[in-house]
Design a protein around this motif. Structure first.
Motif, PDB file in Angstrom:
ATOM      1  N   PRO A   1      -5.176  -4.488  -1.216  1.00  0.00           N
ATOM      2  CA  PRO A   1      -4.142  -4.915  -0.270  1.00  0.00           C
ATOM      3  C   PRO A   1      -4.688  -4.999   1.164  1.00  0.00           C
ATOM      4  O   PRO A   1      -5.526  -4.182   1.557  1.00  0.00           O
ATOM      5  CB  PRO A   1      -3.083  -3.813  -0.377  1.00  0.00           C
ATOM      6  CG  PRO A   1      -3.324  -3.156  -1.685  1.00  0.00           C
ATOM      7  CD  PRO A   1      -4.792  -3.263  -1.937  1.00  0.00           C
TER       8      PRO A   1
ATOM      9  N   LYS B   1      -9.315   7.594  -1.315  1.00  0.00           N
ATOM     10  CA  LYS B   1      -9.527   8.959  -1.820  1.00  0.00           C
ATOM     11  C   LYS B   1     -10.845   9.100  -2.566  1.00  0.00           C
ATOM     12  O   LYS B   1     -11.303  10.215  -2.789  1.00  0.00           O
ATOM     13  CB  LYS B   1      -8.374   9.367  -2.764  1.00  0.00           C
ATOM     14  CG  LYS B   1      -6.996   9.284  -2.153  1.00  0.00           C
ATOM     15  CD  LYS B   1      -6.753  10.437  -1.225  1.00  0.00           C
ATOM     16  CE  LYS B   1      -5.369  10.340  -0.598  1.00  0.00           C
ATOM     17  NZ  LYS B   1      -5.192  11.280   0.493  1.00  0.00           N
TER      18      LYS B   1
ATOM     19  N   GLN C   1      -7.510   2.805  -9.519  1.00  0.00           N
ATOM     20  CA  GLN C   1      -7.451   1.735  -8.503  1.00  0.00           C
ATOM     21  C   GLN C   1      -6.703   2.227  -7.267  1.00  0.00           C
ATOM     22  O   GLN C   1      -7.122   1.993  -6.132  1.00  0.00           O
ATOM     23  CB  GLN C   1      -6.749   0.512  -9.104  1.00  0.00           C
ATOM     24  CG  GLN C   1      -6.850  -0.727  -8.245  1.00  0.00           C
ATOM     25  CD  GLN C   1      -6.209  -1.932  -8.915  1.00  0.00           C
ATOM     26  OE1 GLN C   1      -5.445  -1.803  -9.867  1.00  0.00           O
ATOM     27  NE2 GLN C   1      -6.513  -3.124  -8.414  1.00  0.00           N
ATOM     28  N   ASN C   2      -5.598   2.931  -7.496  1.00  0.00           N
ATOM     29  CA  ASN C   2      -4.829   3.479  -6.375  1.00  0.00           C
ATOM     30  C   ASN C   2      -5.658   4.452  -5.556  1.00  0.00           C
ATOM     31  O   ASN C   2      -5.657   4.403  -4.322  1.00  0.00           O
ATOM     32  CB  ASN C   2      -3.593   4.233  -6.885  1.00  0.00           C
ATOM     33  CG  ASN C   2      -2.504   3.287  -7.287  1.00  0.00           C
ATOM     34  OD1 ASN C   2      -2.668   2.080  -7.162  1.00  0.00           O
ATOM     35  ND2 ASN C   2      -1.404   3.815  -7.778  1.00  0.00           N
ATOM     36  N   LEU C   3      -6.356   5.338  -6.258  1.00  0.00           N
ATOM     37  CA  LEU C   3      -7.164   6.339  -5.554  1.00  0.00           C
ATOM     38  C   LEU C   3      -8.206   5.664  -4.666  1.00  0.00           C
ATOM     39  O   LEU C   3      -8.405   6.056  -3.521  1.00  0.00           O
ATOM     40  CB  LEU C   3      -7.863   7.263  -6.570  1.00  0.00           C
ATOM     41  CG  LEU C   3      -6.974   8.299  -7.256  1.00  0.00           C
ATOM     42  CD1 LEU C   3      -7.661   8.881  -8.480  1.00  0.00           C
ATOM     43  CD2 LEU C   3      -6.617   9.421  -6.288  1.00  0.00           C
TER      44      LEU C   3
ATOM     45  N   ILE D   1       0.839  -1.215   0.000  1.00  0.00           N
ATOM     46  CA  ILE D   1       0.000   0.000   0.000  1.00  0.00           C
ATOM     47  C   ILE D   1       0.865   1.253   0.000  1.00  0.00           C
ATOM     48  O   ILE D   1       0.491   2.283  -0.544  1.00  0.00           O
ATOM     49  CB  ILE D   1      -0.989  -0.006   1.196  1.00  0.00           C
ATOM     50  CG1 ILE D   1      -2.115   1.012   0.988  1.00  0.00           C
ATOM     51  CG2 ILE D   1      -0.305   0.208   2.530  1.00  0.00           C
ATOM     52  CD1 ILE D   1      -3.065   0.674  -0.110  1.00  0.00           C
TER      53      ILE D   1
ATOM     54  N   ASP E   1      -3.324  -4.258   3.833  1.00  0.00           N
ATOM     55  CA  ASP E   1      -2.983  -3.113   4.674  1.00  0.00           C
ATOM     56  C   ASP E   1      -3.549  -1.799   4.130  1.00  0.00           C
ATOM     57  O   ASP E   1      -3.187  -0.722   4.590  1.00  0.00           O
ATOM     58  CB  ASP E   1      -1.467  -3.009   4.857  1.00  0.00           C
ATOM     59  CG  ASP E   1      -0.727  -2.915   3.528  1.00  0.00           C
ATOM     60  OD1 ASP E   1      -1.325  -3.268   2.493  1.00  0.00           O
ATOM     61  OD2 ASP E   1       0.439  -2.482   3.528  1.00  0.00           O
ATOM     62  N   ALA E   2      -4.435  -1.898   3.131  1.00  0.00           N
ATOM     63  CA  ALA E   2      -5.035  -0.676   2.571  1.00  0.00           C
ATOM     64  C   ALA E   2      -6.058  -0.101   3.551  1.00  0.00           C
ATOM     65  O   ALA E   2      -6.719  -0.850   4.271  1.00  0.00           O
ATOM     66  CB  ALA E   2      -5.717  -0.993   1.251  1.00  0.00           C
ATOM     67  N   PRO E   3      -6.192   1.227   3.556  1.00  0.00           N
ATOM     68  CA  PRO E   3      -7.168   1.833   4.465  1.00  0.00           C
ATOM     69  C   PRO E   3      -8.596   1.341   4.207  1.00  0.00           C
ATOM     70  O   PRO E   3      -9.440   1.418   5.088  1.00  0.00           O
ATOM     71  CB  PRO E   3      -7.055   3.338   4.177  1.00  0.00           C
ATOM     72  CG  PRO E   3      -5.860   3.528   3.339  1.00  0.00           C
ATOM     73  CD  PRO E   3      -5.456   2.228   2.764  1.00  0.00           C
TER      74      PRO E   3
ATOM     75  N   ASN F   1      -8.171   2.459  -3.519  1.00  0.00           N
ATOM     76  CA  ASN F   1      -7.530   1.679  -2.445  1.00  0.00           C
ATOM     77  C   ASN F   1      -6.952   2.565  -1.344  1.00  0.00           C
ATOM     78  O   ASN F   1      -6.830   2.149  -0.198  1.00  0.00           O
ATOM     79  CB  ASN F   1      -6.415   0.795  -3.017  1.00  0.00           C
ATOM     80  CG  ASN F   1      -6.970  -0.405  -3.758  1.00  0.00           C
ATOM     81  OD1 ASN F   1      -8.148  -0.729  -3.627  1.00  0.00           O
ATOM     82  ND2 ASN F   1      -6.146  -1.064  -4.541  1.00  0.00           N
ATOM     83  N   GLN F   2      -6.590   3.787  -1.714  1.00  0.00           N
ATOM     84  CA  GLN F   2      -6.050   4.720  -0.716  1.00  0.00           C
ATOM     85  C   GLN F   2      -7.153   5.450   0.044  1.00  0.00           C
ATOM     86  O   GLN F   2      -6.876   6.263   0.908  1.00  0.00           O
ATOM     87  CB  GLN F   2      -5.158   5.767  -1.390  1.00  0.00           C
ATOM     88  CG  GLN F   2      -3.931   5.221  -2.075  1.00  0.00           C
ATOM     89  CD  GLN F   2      -2.836   4.845  -1.100  1.00  0.00           C
ATOM     90  OE1 GLN F   2      -2.906   5.213   0.065  1.00  0.00           O
ATOM     91  NE2 GLN F   2      -1.848   4.115  -1.539  1.00  0.00           N
TER      92      GLN F   2
ATOM     93  N   ILE G   1       1.971   2.579  -3.478  1.00  0.00           N
ATOM     94  CA  ILE G   1       1.020   3.310  -4.327  1.00  0.00           C
ATOM     95  C   ILE G   1       0.395   4.476  -3.581  1.00  0.00           C
ATOM     96  O   ILE G   1      -0.691   4.935  -3.929  1.00  0.00           O
ATOM     97  CB  ILE G   1      -0.079   2.356  -4.849  1.00  0.00           C
ATOM     98  CG1 ILE G   1      -0.748   1.614  -3.685  1.00  0.00           C
ATOM     99  CG2 ILE G   1       0.464   1.375  -5.864  1.00  0.00           C
ATOM    100  CD1 ILE G   1      -2.018   0.894  -4.073  1.00  0.00           C
TER     101      ILE G   1
END
Lengths: 334, 425
Positions: free
Chosen positions: B285, B270, B263-265, A97, B287-289, B267-268, A100
């Protein structure tokens, strides 16, 4: 002219240095030394000394500030050049994480070696390293074996055909690699060399050979012909003079050329993509495979890229002295 | 002799020996296999992500038939070049190739028909759009190995938050829940666009999502069945206007947002919602928020019903292979054990029965929406033209990027029509 002769005599008339000695700068005490001729001449001499001292100190200060500026510029350039590699290195220690993160972070929030175990544990990675080494070594040897005599012939015989040849050698560099990659792949398949490091090495030689010939030509140009003539007078044949006299002189240049040829092959991607499969796939293709239609595994990709760059860094450090010698060889003509 | 000279000489001799050794064994360290050389082995050319999908099948195939399967993995961007190069040379280094659906028309003359595998029973178990796409010029030339489609992923935790629920109810007059209409999608996106967060994303650098909106609006995408360019019709304009309208609830720089960025946005944390390929649900992931906080819903219906653009890959057998029997044996094996792909890290399959087998299991919540989307009455594959990739790269994506940056949709679509017509001439 020797260095001593060109140096300013900072001690001036009172320094009393003899020619050839390094100038002596008297310590500044702030007191005019007393002496037997301390009459009318003393103020003039003291004034001259002070002016010279100020002048010398000014020069020193100037040199210091120039040096500081150069160091700052050097440090900035280092950061600029090293940053992408450092970022790659730091990313290889990040958690998935973290790799990215939006906005991206430079240092990992949490350090992990998981990316290295993932990348190195992937099937085919070790084989790809061996393939990369095989391909790069064969390609480097091929480049040197062909470039050294070619460059020597061109620089020593200076024939019109030689001049045409050296220009023509650059043609392969002028064509987009993909334009020669696809026909080359077909030719290798027809020759029964499909998916072998030899086929890929030959393809890589088409990239590195022109550059090698040009580099070696400039190195041979720097070697005075008198050296060879002297060797010939001493009983050497032309080839003997080349082997015993010229080659040792340009060994630094050969090291530089070898490094460039090795790097060109070690990092090459397109030909490897088109010409290798199961047996001879090289590491750049394996690194690219971490980007799939379903996502990009930044951590593993950067970990493998970091490991893959180690041999090149070591090689460059080991041959550092030769490389520096080689780089200055072409610059000074005898 | 000084020790330094000794070391130099030893290094030279050692280096030379290694070089000779390497050169003499220059047959590659990856293995001995070559295409069609061994009676009981085959080479399968796959995109790197596809290897994971087929690895389990290959093991099962080995148990069932004794067939050894060697995978040649290549990155997506290089796979098309490699296929073109080998097909045009007439010599192939593989016996089976996994082809992206958009490549089928380009390689139709280089691969063998596999009509015998498309039995009535098989056709019933494959999504209709995929059966249609696999048939080129009257022959089935690829067996679907896995497929994907866009579904809705949303932040369950935000949707279930009491304050969000009451605020949303007060503002819009209906309950906050997974959207089932595009109006709801717009409202929810607008609602969550606050405090550095955005309601959704707009992907200006990829075309598939906009094509799904076109299908939902009731038109074929870009080309009609006779390959006439219809990109300037009302459905395309309606879809483009809607697509662009979402930019006010999306992160800035939509023109550069592609799949990876979106996808990143999400998963983060946002974005509150995203329209994304179903596989992404299982790839969040740990450990993703947003891990454990994501819900799934089927692609939303337009005036023509639910529609998505499937993203299948097909297994095809090249005409140039000398190992046809084993190659077909593997393709059959892959079909029979299709559900094994779901156990892989990517978790996809192509048979309806394979998805249905897992749809009620925990961790596979994306499958029901995926099945609904793939069975959608307006769901359709991309136009079957060998120029499709070129149309995407040179016309559709640049047009979308201009549109999301504020360009006039009618003008852009009219220009795109001319460009596509020129490409198809």
């Amino acid at each position: 002219m020797s260095i001593a002769e060109t140096r300013p005599t900072g001690g001036g008339t009172t320094g009393g240095n003899s020619a050839g000695e390094l100038p002596h700068r008297p310590r500044h005490t702030g007191v005019v030394p007393a002496g037997p001729n301390n009459g009318q001449e003393a103020p003039t001499t003291a004034g001259n000394n002070r002016r010279r001292r100020h002048h010398a100190e000014g020069l020193e200060a100037g040199k210091r500030s120039t040096r500081t500026l150069l160091w700052i510029l050097l440090a900035a350039a280092m950061v600029l050049y090293a940053f992408p590699f450092l970022y790659l290195l730091f990313t290889s220690f990040k958690t998935p994480i973290d790799t990215i993160a939006v906005p991206p972070t430079i240092l990992p929030r949490e350090w992990t070696l998981e990316n290295y175990t993932n990348a190195l544990g992937r099937s085919g990675v070790l084989a790809s390293f061996i393939n990369s080494a095989q391909t790069a070594i064969i390609s480097t040897l091929l480049s040197l074996v062909l470039a050294v005599p070619a460059a020597y012939g061109i620089t020593r015989y200076k024939t019109p055909s030689g001049r045409v040849f050296i220009m023509a050698a650059l043609v392969t560099r002028m064509v987009p690699p993909v334009a020669i990659g696809i026909p080359l792949a077909s030719m290798m398949a027809t020759a029964g060399l499909a998916d072998t490091p030899i086929a890929l090495s030959i393809a890589h030689t088409t990239i590195s050979l022109p550059l090698s010939i040009w580099l070696m030509s400039s190195f041979f140009e720097a070697v005075p012909q008198d050296l060879e003539e002297a060797a010939t007078v001493d009983g050497c044949s032309r080839l003997g003079a080349l082997w015993r006299v010229v080659i040792p002189v340009v060994s630094g240049g050969i090291a530089v050329t070898a490094i460039f040829a090795f790097l060109a092959s070690w990092n090459e991607f397109l030909f490897a993509l088109l010409m290798t499969a199961i047996r001879s796939q090289t590491t750049p293709v394996v690194i690219a495979n971490f980007q799939t239609q379903f996502g990009l595994d930044w951590g593993s990709m950067t970990a493998l890229a970091a490991v893959y760059s180690i041999p090149v860094i070591l090689l460059t450090l080991l041959l550092q002295r030769k490389i520096v010698a080689g780089m200055t060889l072409g610059a000074v003509k005898g | 002799m000084s020790s330094r000279i000794k070391i130099s000489r030893l290094a030279a001799v050692g280096g030379l020996s290694i070089a000779v050794l390497l050169a003499s064994t220059a047959c590659g360290a990856g293995g001995p296999a070559t295409s069609g050389s061994a009676a009981s082995s085959i080479n399968v050319l796959v995109e790197a992500g596809g290897h994971a999908e087929l690895a389990g099948v290959a093991e099962q195939c080995k148990k069932d038939t004794g067939l050894d399967v060697n995978f040649v993995e290549l990155p997506y961007d290089g796979l098309f070049n490699r296929l073109s190069s080998e097909f045009s040379s007439g010599t192939v280094s593989f016996d089976v190739a996994a082809l992206d659906s958009v490549w089928l028309p380009s390689f139709k003359d280089a691969v063998q028909p596999i009509d015998e595998m498309f039995t009535d029973e098989a056709k019933k178990d494959i999504f209709p759009a995929l059966v249609k796409e696999a048939e080129v010029d009257g022959h089935f030339i690829g067996m679907p190995a896995w497929t994907n489609a866009e579904i809705i992923l949303y932040r369950k935790d935000l949707f279930e938050d009491t304050k969000n629920k009451s605020d949303f109810q007060a503002k819009y007059g209906y309950a906050l829940a997974a959207p089932t209409t595009w109006k709801q999608y717009q409202d929810i996106s607008e609602f969550f666009t606050k405090d550095g967060m955005y309601g959704t994303d707009v992907k200006g650098a990829v075309e598939t999502e906009w094509l799904a909106h076109v299908l939902q609006a009731g038109s074929a995408a870009v080309l009609d069945e006779n390959n006439n360019v219809i990109i300037d019709n009302a459905a395309h304009k309606e879809a483009l206007d809607f697509y662009v309208s979402m930019t006010k609830s999306a992160p800035p720089g939509a023109a550069q947002v592609d799949w990876a960025a979106a996808q990143n946005l999400f998963n983060q944390g946002k974005t509150a919602m995203t329209r994304f390929w179903a596989h992404a649900y299982r790839q969040i992931p740990k450990d993703a928020p947003v891990a454990g906080k994501v819900g799934t819903a089927a692609m939303i219906s337009g005036s023509a019903g639910v529609a998505g653009v499937p993203g299948p890959w097909y297994l095809s057998v090249p005409k140039a292979t000398k190992n046809t029997d084993n190659a077909k044996k593997f393709v059959k094996c892959a079909y029979e054990h299709n559900s094994m792909g779901i156990e892989s890290s990517l978790g996809l399959a192509s048979r309806i029965s394979a998805f249905e087998k897992y749809q009620d299991q925990a961790g596979y919540e994306s499958f029901k929406p995926l099945i609904q989307t793939l069975n959608g009455n307006a769901t359709a594959t991309r136009p079957a033209t060998e120029k499709w990739q070129q149309i995407v790269d040179t016309v559709l994506v640049p047009m979308l990027q201009k549109a999301v940056a504020g360009g006039d949709s009618a003008t852009l679509l009219a220009d795109a029509k001319k460009q596509i017509q020129a490409l198809l001439k």
